[in-house]
Scaffold this active site. Structure first.
Site, PDB file in Angstrom:
ATOM      1  N   ARG A 263       0.868  -1.171   0.000  1.00 24.69           N
ATOM      2  CA  ARG A 263       0.000   0.000   0.000  1.00 24.69           C
ATOM      3  C   ARG A 263       0.902   1.218   0.000  1.00 24.69           C
ATOM      4  O   ARG A 263       1.684   1.414   0.940  1.00 24.69           O
ATOM      5  CB  ARG A 263      -0.917  -0.012   1.221  1.00 24.69           C
ATOM      6  CG  ARG A 263      -1.647   1.288   1.426  1.00 24.69           C
ATOM      7  CD  ARG A 263      -2.747   1.197   2.444  1.00 24.69           C
ATOM      8  NE  ARG A 263      -3.897   0.499   1.902  1.00 24.69           N
ATOM      9  CZ  ARG A 263      -5.140   0.604   2.383  1.00 24.69           C
ATOM     10  NH1 ARG A 263      -5.395   1.381   3.416  1.00 24.69           N
ATOM     11  NH2 ARG A 263      -6.137  -0.049   1.834  1.00 24.69           N
TER      12      ARG A 263
ATOM     13  N   HIS B  11      -7.097   0.640  -6.691  1.00 25.03           N
ATOM     14  CA  HIS B  11      -7.364  -0.240  -5.544  1.00 25.03           C
ATOM     15  C   HIS B  11      -8.029  -1.523  -6.078  1.00 25.03           C
ATOM     16  O   HIS B  11      -9.216  -1.782  -5.825  1.00 25.03           O
ATOM     17  CB  HIS B  11      -8.264   0.480  -4.538  1.00 25.03           C
ATOM     18  CG  HIS B  11      -8.245  -0.109  -3.156  1.00 25.03           C
ATOM     19  ND1 HIS B  11      -7.465  -1.201  -2.807  1.00 25.03           N
ATOM     20  CD2 HIS B  11      -8.932   0.235  -2.024  1.00 25.03           C
ATOM     21  CE1 HIS B  11      -7.664  -1.487  -1.529  1.00 25.03           C
ATOM     22  NE2 HIS B  11      -8.540  -0.637  -1.039  1.00 25.03           N
TER      23      HIS B  11
ATOM     24  N   GLN C 206     -10.072  -4.018  -3.779  1.00 23.40           N
ATOM     25  CA  GLN C 206     -11.372  -3.496  -3.368  1.00 23.40           C
ATOM     26  C   GLN C 206     -12.399  -3.689  -4.483  1.00 23.40           C
ATOM     27  O   GLN C 206     -13.533  -4.105  -4.236  1.00 23.40           O
ATOM     28  CB  GLN C 206     -11.254  -2.001  -3.026  1.00 23.40           C
ATOM     29  CG  GLN C 206     -12.556  -1.385  -2.576  1.00 23.40           C
ATOM     30  CD  GLN C 206     -13.028  -1.960  -1.255  1.00 23.40           C
ATOM     31  OE1 GLN C 206     -12.293  -1.967  -0.284  1.00 23.40           O
ATOM     32  NE2 GLN C 206     -14.252  -2.470  -1.207  1.00 23.40           N
TER      33      GLN C 206
ATOM     34  N   ASP D 117     -17.165   7.121  -1.842  1.00 26.16           N
ATOM     35  CA  ASP D 117     -15.906   6.930  -1.119  1.00 26.16           C
ATOM     36  C   ASP D 117     -15.659   8.234  -0.380  1.00 26.16           C
ATOM     37  O   ASP D 117     -16.286   9.260  -0.683  1.00 26.16           O
ATOM     38  CB  ASP D 117     -14.782   6.631  -2.142  1.00 26.16           C
ATOM     39  CG  ASP D 117     -13.426   6.381  -1.481  1.00 26.16           C
ATOM     40  OD1 ASP D 117     -13.391   6.088  -0.267  1.00 26.16           O
ATOM     41  OD2 ASP D 117     -12.395   6.485  -2.186  1.00 26.16           O
TER      42      ASP D 117
ATOM     43  N   CYS E 116     -16.243   1.484   0.158  1.00 17.45           N
ATOM     44  CA  CYS E 116     -15.086   0.641   0.489  1.00 17.45           C
ATOM     45  C   CYS E 116     -14.746   0.699   1.969  1.00 17.45           C
ATOM     46  O   CYS E 116     -14.122  -0.213   2.494  1.00 17.45           O
ATOM     47  CB  CYS E 116     -13.881   1.078  -0.350  1.00 17.45           C
ATOM     48  SG  CYS E 116     -13.358   2.777  -0.042  1.00 17.45           S
TER      49      CYS E 116
ATOM     50  N   ARG F 262     -13.697  -8.816   0.806  1.00 11.37           N
ATOM     51  CA  ARG F 262     -12.253  -8.576   0.640  1.00 11.37           C
ATOM     52  C   ARG F 262     -11.472  -9.855   0.942  1.00 11.37           C
ATOM     53  O   ARG F 262     -10.528 -10.224   0.245  1.00 11.37           O
ATOM     54  CB  ARG F 262     -11.774  -7.444   1.574  1.00 11.37           C
ATOM     55  CG  ARG F 262     -12.313  -6.061   1.236  1.00 11.37           C
ATOM     56  CD  ARG F 262     -11.730  -5.547  -0.059  1.00 11.37           C
ATOM     57  NE  ARG F 262     -10.280  -5.498  -0.038  1.00 11.37           N
ATOM     58  CZ  ARG F 262      -9.545  -4.481   0.434  1.00 11.37           C
ATOM     59  NH1 ARG F 262     -10.145  -3.410   0.909  1.00 11.37           N
ATOM     60  NH2 ARG F 262      -8.223  -4.509   0.402  1.00 11.37           N
TER      61      ARG F 262
HETATM   62  N1  NVA Z   1      -9.912   6.601  -1.511  1.00 16.93           N
HETATM   63  C1  NVA Z   1      -9.590   6.123  -0.195  1.00 16.93           C
HETATM   64  C2  NVA Z   1      -9.781   4.655  -0.123  1.00 16.93           C
HETATM   65  C3  NVA Z   1      -9.489   4.047   1.225  1.00 16.93           C
HETATM   66  C4  NVA Z   1      -9.682   2.565   1.244  1.00 16.93           C
HETATM   67  C5  NVA Z   1      -8.162   6.495   0.131  1.00 16.93           C
HETATM   68  O1  NVA Z   1      -7.309   6.438  -0.775  1.00 16.93           O
HETATM   69  O2  NVA Z   1      -7.890   6.864   1.266  1.00 16.93           O
HETATM   70  N1   CP Z   2     -11.261  -0.411   2.027  1.00 17.63           N
HETATM   71  C1   CP Z   2     -10.007  -0.478   2.490  1.00 17.63           C
HETATM   72  O1   CP Z   2      -9.034  -0.669   1.731  1.00 17.63           O
HETATM   73  O2   CP Z   2      -9.903  -0.327   3.837  1.00 17.63           O
HETATM   74  P1   CP Z   2      -8.572  -0.119   4.659  1.00 17.63           P
HETATM   75  O3   CP Z   2      -8.031   1.231   4.299  1.00 17.63           O
HETATM   76  O4   CP Z   2      -9.003  -0.208   6.095  1.00 17.63           O
HETATM   77  O5   CP Z   2      -7.598  -1.201   4.296  1.00 17.63           O
END
Ligand code: NVA
Ligand code: CP
Length: 308
Positions: free
Chosen positions: A104, A131, A134, A226, A267, A295
């Site tokens: 990540r 992502h 997801q 989101d 998500c 997931r």
């Molecule tokens: N768009 C959000 C998704 C989190 C799972 C982010 O990047 O923080």
């Molecule tokens: N939806 C998702 O990726 O959640 P987290 O940021 O908690 O991993």
């Protein structure tokens, strides 16, 4: 061929469908026979996190453990990466120990680099652009609720970000009609929309990008939003709130334009009262907990395809 998955560009329609089929098999197997399979006996997943995570971290770790493998959580600050060791050297080193990497990252270029230099498969656990894990879970959720994917109409309301980008790629690949509504200036990137438009032409499905959320949500089977403030965008809170709020909030005023039996997905994590109201996320149309659960199942399927 390592089979890295950095976005849904990396999977064709058949691969996505077979991942979803395997996910359903694994989900049923977990419910009927319990968690102790040995599919990944002795296999190790390295998980690099530059950003916080609840679902991604715990579902990947659980997936590995339930399949007889092991996951190592490598927070950025614990790695020599935080002291300037290059991604190249980190990728080469970790590949000597683990069977696959999940990362990540803030900058999508970092995961591209990791993928280039790692000799083991690399899975994107979220970058600023994509992502894929997801959206695989989202596709599984839609299939479970609606019993089909082709011909479904999906509306995404909010920020044209990582979630929106992979939704565009995934939906257009599978013949799902997708409408995206964002404030002006927050649309998904042109090159991503171009790929999605090309794919949707092949599938005879539709894509609409509009600044009008009502136009996007009309007759939607699936409504997705989101956070308006993704990780790393905290310095833009004030500016974003003025542009997104309340016009792009999923609330009862907006969802009355969707189909009567629409489902709501997010998500997570959600900022209740901002991009969505609790009435919706806790309401009868919400599929968010199945989505979060899925997931685990899609990532198991992905790990089986990537690692074995
Ligand atoms: N768009 C959000 C998704 C989190 C799972 C982010 O990047 O923080
Ligand atoms: N939806 C998702 O990726 O959640 P987290 O940021 O908690 O991993």
């Amino acid at each position: 061929m390592k089979g890295d998955v950095l976005s849904l560009r990396d999977l064709d329609e058949n691969q996505i469908v077979s991942l979803l089929e395997l996910s359903i098999f694994l989900k049923n197997q977990l419910k009927e026979e319990g968690a102790n399979t040995k599919y990944l006996d002795g296999k190790i997943l390295g998980m690099i996190f530059q950003k916080p995570s609840t679902r991604t971290r715990v579902s990947f770790e659980t997936a590995m453990l339930q399949m007889g493998g092991h996951a190592i959580n490598l927070s950025f600050n614990d790695l020599q990466l935080s002291r300037g060791e290059s991604i190249e050297d980190t990728a080469k080193t970790l590949s000597l120990y683990v069977n696959a990497l999940m990362a990540r990252v803030y900058d999508h270029d970092d995961i591209e680099k990791l993928s280039r230099y790692a000799t083991v498969p690399v899975i994107n656990g979220l970058s600023d652009l994509f992502h894929p894990c997801q959206i695989l879970a989202d596709l599984l959720t839609i299939f479970e609720y609606k019993k089909r994917l082709r011909g479904i109409k999906l509306a995404f309301i909010g920020d044209g970000n990582n979630i929106c980008n992979d939704l565009l790629l995934g939906c257009s690949k599978l013949g799902i009609d997708i409408s995206v509504s964002t404030p002006t200036g927050f649309e998904p990137l042109d090159w991503i929309t171009d790929i999605a438009r090309k794919q949707s032409r092949e599938k005879r499905s539709t894509i609409l990008i509009t600044s009008d959320p009502k136009e996007a949500i009309i007759d939607a089977d699936v409504v997705i939003t989101d956070t308006h403030i993704s990780i790393g965008k905290e310095s833009e809170i004030q500016h974003r709130e003025t542009l997104f709020f309340p016009k792009y909030q999923v609330n009862n005023d907006l969802v009355r334009f969707a189909k009567k039996d629409y489902i709501f997905m997010h998500c997570l994590p959600a900022k209740r009262g901002k991009e969505v109201l609790s009435d919706i996320i806790d309401g009868p149309h919400s599929a968010v907990w199945t989505e979060a659960e899925n997931r685990l199942h899609v990532q198991k399927a992905l790990l089986l395809k990537q690692i074995i």
